[in-house]
Design an enzyme around this catalytic site. Sequence first.
Site, mmCIF file in Angstrom:
data_model
loop_
_atom_site.group_PDB
_atom_site.id
_atom_site.type_symbol
_atom_site.label_atom_id
_atom_site.label_comp_id
_atom_site.label_asym_id
_atom_site.label_seq_id
_atom_site.Cartn_x
_atom_site.Cartn_y
_atom_site.Cartn_z
ATOM 1 N N HIS A 307 -21.544 116.124 31.961
ATOM 2 C CA HIS A 307 -21.493 117.177 32.967
ATOM 3 C C HIS A 307 -20.134 117.838 32.896
ATOM 4 C CE1 HIS A 307 -21.897 119.262 36.776
ATOM 5 N NE2 HIS A 307 -23.182 119.011 36.689
ATOM 6 N N ASP A 364 -30.302 115.605 36.064
ATOM 7 C CA ASP A 364 -31.542 115.899 35.364
ATOM 8 C C ASP A 364 -32.115 114.725 34.594
ATOM 9 O OD1 ASP A 364 -32.013 118.472 36.151
ATOM 10 O OD2 ASP A 364 -30.536 119.272 34.754
#
Length: 428
Positions: A307, A364
């Site tokens: 991320h 996700d």
Amino acid sequence: MSQTAQIIINGKTFELPVTVGSADEEAIDISKFRGQSGVITLDRGFKNTGSCESAITFLNGEKGILRYRGYPIEQLADKSTFLEVSYLLIYGELPTSTELESFAKEITSHTLVNEDIKKILDGFPSLAHPMGVLSSLVTSQTAYYPQSLLPNRPEEEINLSIIRLLAKMPTFAAWAYKKKIGHPVIYPNNSLDYCSNFLHMMFALPADSYEVDPVVANALDKLLILHADHEQNCSTSTVRIVGSSQASLWASIAAGINALWGPLHGGANQAVIEMLEGIKADGGDTKKWMAKAKAKDDPFRLMGFGHRVYKNFDPRARIIKKAADDVLNQLGVTDPVLDIAKGLEEEALRDDYFVERKLYPNVDFYSGIIYRALGIPTEMFTVMFALGRLPGWIAQWKEMREKGEPIGRPRQIYVGENERDYVDTAKR
Ligand code: ACO
């Protein structure tokens, strides 16, 4: 005493103001720096650039903290509802019960879309990805509400656009899916809550009765809360930058939907399931795929890992991992792909490559597994993300507008040819 920073260029010192946020995070304000020095700052991908001051979402990637308007994501996911969180993000405070009731009622009374939308849908081939259909349908609303194009509209009118957008997105999303599978569209049922109504439009058939499973509706509500805002990510920055040109709310949100679509952003949830399915079909050898993810000359990346801002853990991923276990248990679903996901996560968390680069599962990684268990098809995963992110985009657009922010327009360092003379084709 206000803080300052100094930059020395070729022996000349420039003093710059330092802005401090509510959680003591600091930023050097370079907005007047070019005027003083003729020099710009270069930051590819805006990795270390603040584009605005915002009071909506606080995120600390090193500590794994995420708060909407000050409220920790863990508490909101546990105790709140998506509509309540939407109100909080857009209007700044948790609603009273009367405010929440009238907000929900207003949204419910705008869920229907113009019948012409069916004709627009007819124009798409059935292969159309629902994200492309969704963004087109959102843009189409500028034609139905032309007054929304005017930049300086009164507050009540802007609010009406916000309500319409929140109300119609689930209808557009479900209809985009119906188009995909070649089924007739299902009209909203306004006796249902926000998520149940969406599930009804997704899964009901004209000839059959369809009962929304409350376990499914609650799980969906939680997922939408977790996705509701994430400060200045790619799609949100897109919404703000498009809105900064005074483009309408519809146009700005449609741009956000398109930005979200990419596999490095919201499209990752679809990419994760496709990756896990691929690993399963290939025999389930997670080590082989880990090696591919680490190989410099192999473009494969472990989707759902890493991320831009979380370099410790993604707090949403923790909540979602537990929710995935709970939902699968409650629905009595077994999914072999969940075992592959857990195996990959365990290996990655012990692997030097992932540890050194601070690559952890992101939101996700497990959301797709829940969506599958809820019966949502893979191509709709990113659409679900868009439904969840909608109140965040709206809140950010509204904040940008209310603060009268200038048009977004970065600069660049030109590295192309310097001036040269045109040469006739015959002489080239
Ligand atoms: N698998 C393997 N290696 C990775 C991964 C991954 N998923 N993510 C990053 N890396 C490596 C990179 O190759 C790079 O290695 P290097 O230093 O040897 O060159 C290093 O980690 C840093 O990667 P960057 O791409 O510079 O990190 P950045 O912050 O720019 O990218 C991103 C973040 C785009 C999310 C990236 O981690 C990625 O591509 N992840 C997979 C896609 C994904 O899950 N996206 C969803 C993000 S969450 C969201 O949008 C809701």
